[in-house]
Design an enzyme around this catalytic site. Sequence first.
Site, PDB file in Angstrom:
ATOM      1  N   ASP B  62       1.021  -1.001  -0.207  1.00  0.00           N
ATOM      2  CA  ASP B  62      -0.050   0.266   0.338  1.00  0.00           C
ATOM      3  C   ASP B  62       1.146   1.360   0.097  1.00  0.00           C
ATOM      4  O   ASP B  62       1.866   1.717   1.311  1.00  0.00           O
ATOM      5  CB  ASP B  62      -1.122  -0.194   1.152  1.00  0.00           C
ATOM      6  CG  ASP B  62      -1.944   1.318   1.557  1.00  0.00           C
ATOM      7  OD1 ASP B  62      -1.874   2.011   0.368  1.00  0.00           O
ATOM      8  OD2 ASP B  62      -3.148   1.827   2.243  1.00  0.00           O
ATOM      9  N   TYR B 151      -5.374  16.994  -8.156  1.00  0.00           N
ATOM     10  CA  TYR B 151      -4.628  16.115  -9.356  1.00  0.00           C
ATOM     11  C   TYR B 151      -3.069  16.196  -9.348  1.00  0.00           C
ATOM     12  O   TYR B 151      -1.731  16.527  -9.410  1.00  0.00           O
ATOM     13  CB  TYR B 151      -5.481  15.626 -10.124  1.00  0.00           C
ATOM     14  CG  TYR B 151      -4.587  14.783 -10.630  1.00  0.00           C
ATOM     15  CD1 TYR B 151      -4.715  13.962 -10.307  1.00  0.00           C
ATOM     16  CD2 TYR B 151      -4.399  14.793 -12.059  1.00  0.00           C
ATOM     17  CE1 TYR B 151      -3.764  12.359 -11.543  1.00  0.00           C
ATOM     18  CE2 TYR B 151      -4.095  13.503 -12.772  1.00  0.00           C
ATOM     19  CZ  TYR B 151      -3.731  12.805 -12.484  1.00  0.00           C
ATOM     20  OH  TYR B 151      -3.297  11.439 -13.607  1.00  0.00           O
TER      21      TYR B 151
END
Lengths: 451, 247
Positions: B62, B151
């Site tokens: 992760d 983003y």
Amino acid sequence: MTDRPRDIAGPLGTLSGWGRYPRAESRILRAEAPDRLPGLVAAGTDYVARGNGRAYGDAAIGLHQTVLMRRLDRFRGFDPDSGRLTVEAGVLLADILDVVVPRGFFPFVVPGTRLVTVGGMIAADVHGKNHHREGGFGDHLDALTLLLPDGRPLRCSREDNPELFTATVGGMGLTGLIVDATFRLRPIESGWIRQETEVATNLSGLVAALDRSAEATYCVAWIDCQSRGGHLGRGLVFRGEHASAAECAGLAPPRAAGRAAVPVPVDMPSWTLNPLTVGAFNALYHRRGAAAARRPAYVPWRQYFFPLDGLSDWNRLYGRRGFVQHQCVIPPGSAQPVLAEILERVARLGSASPLAVLKRLGPGSGLLSFPMDGYTLALDLPANAAALALLDEIDRLVVPAGGRLYLAKDSRQTRATFEAGYPGLGEFRRLRHAIGAERRLTSHLSARLGV
Amino acid sequence: MAGRKTLLLVGATSDIGRAVASRYAREGWAIVLTARDPSAARRDTDDLSVRTGEPVAVLPLDVLALDTLAAFVDALPVLPDTVVCVVGELGDQNRAEADPEHAARVMATNYLGPSLLLGILADRFAARGHGTIVGVSSVAGDRGRGSNYVYGSAKAGFTAFLSGLRNRLARGPVRVVTVKPGFVRTRMTQALSLPPLLTAEPAEVGAAIYAAAERGRADVVYVRPVWRLVMAIIRAIPEPIFKRLRL
């Protein structure tokens, strides 16, 4: 129409088949993963699956909703000992070939383009140049998972739920969503096809050459649609065999990746395929075939099976109006006079297709499979009034001869033509009723033909 | 197999990740994938192993668990020859403006995690004496725009990190490649209507990454070259004008 929540109804899109005629609006749903399909179609009405959109007409346009299946594109398993391949239904034949040919395998049945999904090949029970020997794609299918209209996935094979299996093969997606499939591949020694060409100067010569070729693995005839009179139905018969490793040891291996397809970047003006250009194309093709007739040639598999895939978007050659494909099959008894009459009328129209293809078919295996014992003729014509009128005339020749039309290519046949050609229809309707498919699974094609 | 090269692919179950893995596998590379939840990635790993004809290794990772990254690299069965990081999350700009948690997640997924992981791998590659680092960033990082700057800013950070890493390692044996795909037709972008000439297929991105990392010498790759021009123009617009544009 009543308003539905957007995520259930899907955004509105305009869809057409590969022939770009007709076009229709449909709500677009996208299959993302097999386990999410039941939720996707739980509230679905009048939907149908769409693979790579290569059916020519309105078979893969849902009357209300269309489920895009291309993202179910995962391979599941391959057993090289048995040649059994399991894939999700949205996998393209092109990807399968890229994976299995280098390992020495080839599907038993491939259609004329490799840009089709496995689900589409099953739904249309596609045939290749070897139906007379190997049957259709469905004949090599072991099992499939069908998502029923009630959202239940059901495994179907010749042993498990055989009625649904037989109805789903060639069933044009009208029994449920095909989720995955397991089918058999044949071992091959090389990627080369040994091709022999025979020239026939008229239709009876062409049919005789096809009949003589019954032992060949692959066989297809090409007809020069411009010729009339004594040359009516002149053409070339191509026989093909998978070449052994020994005989093509000296040949360079067929290119692994293949050239990228040359695109047709814009819609060509509608006159591009006029009688003159088609005639010139046909004459050239004929001369080349005649020259090649004396000796066998070794052809790479891509070029042999999928010549038009080298020209991407070739449907744009016909311009914005689009085109219609017409493929009929005529039982052997009456085939020759009926074919002669069809070809005569096509030649008279003058705007004939560069692609008139004649093949021998054997019996079909699905309830609505197109193939039946006989000769199949495929034409494509620009979608204009004269051509559409001609196709109606042709249908009036096909029906009394006991023939039928290929649903994957159809966009315009009448209900009467359809009902006359498909004796399995009553049983198919009964099955659809039994699984609750009515009002749930409906394409423009099924609505038009009253399936 | 002796002498066989290994690819470590971080973020393998995205459409671009699958395309990269297929491309490298076709060249005979051994593929090691990472996934947050290897069992959920089963569908993709089965797919890859059938396509490539051999088993594909999947390691749990992760990238948001920043304190586990060094241990992950330590535990790698083999230090890869090339690492390609395609981790990314477009997020939702409107939501990111109102929800700091969402914004932080987009920033961490696109910048923090990938940068820190590639930084660790770069040091190991340098110590070993060879290796190639490929970071998939975005044209969105070339200039902040009102429609996706959360983003975009994270990708800008990632681009700057890769640029600095490349600068630091330029005299050594480790290569660092920045890839800016432009629009790509993937699950992440399927809701957007994209201009066809500027939009690449995932397979194109896979091919461009392989070509840049293993065959070419480029430092910064725009998958469709037209993007280099588009972004040069966008960067050249003076701020007083740019700020008034709806982009």
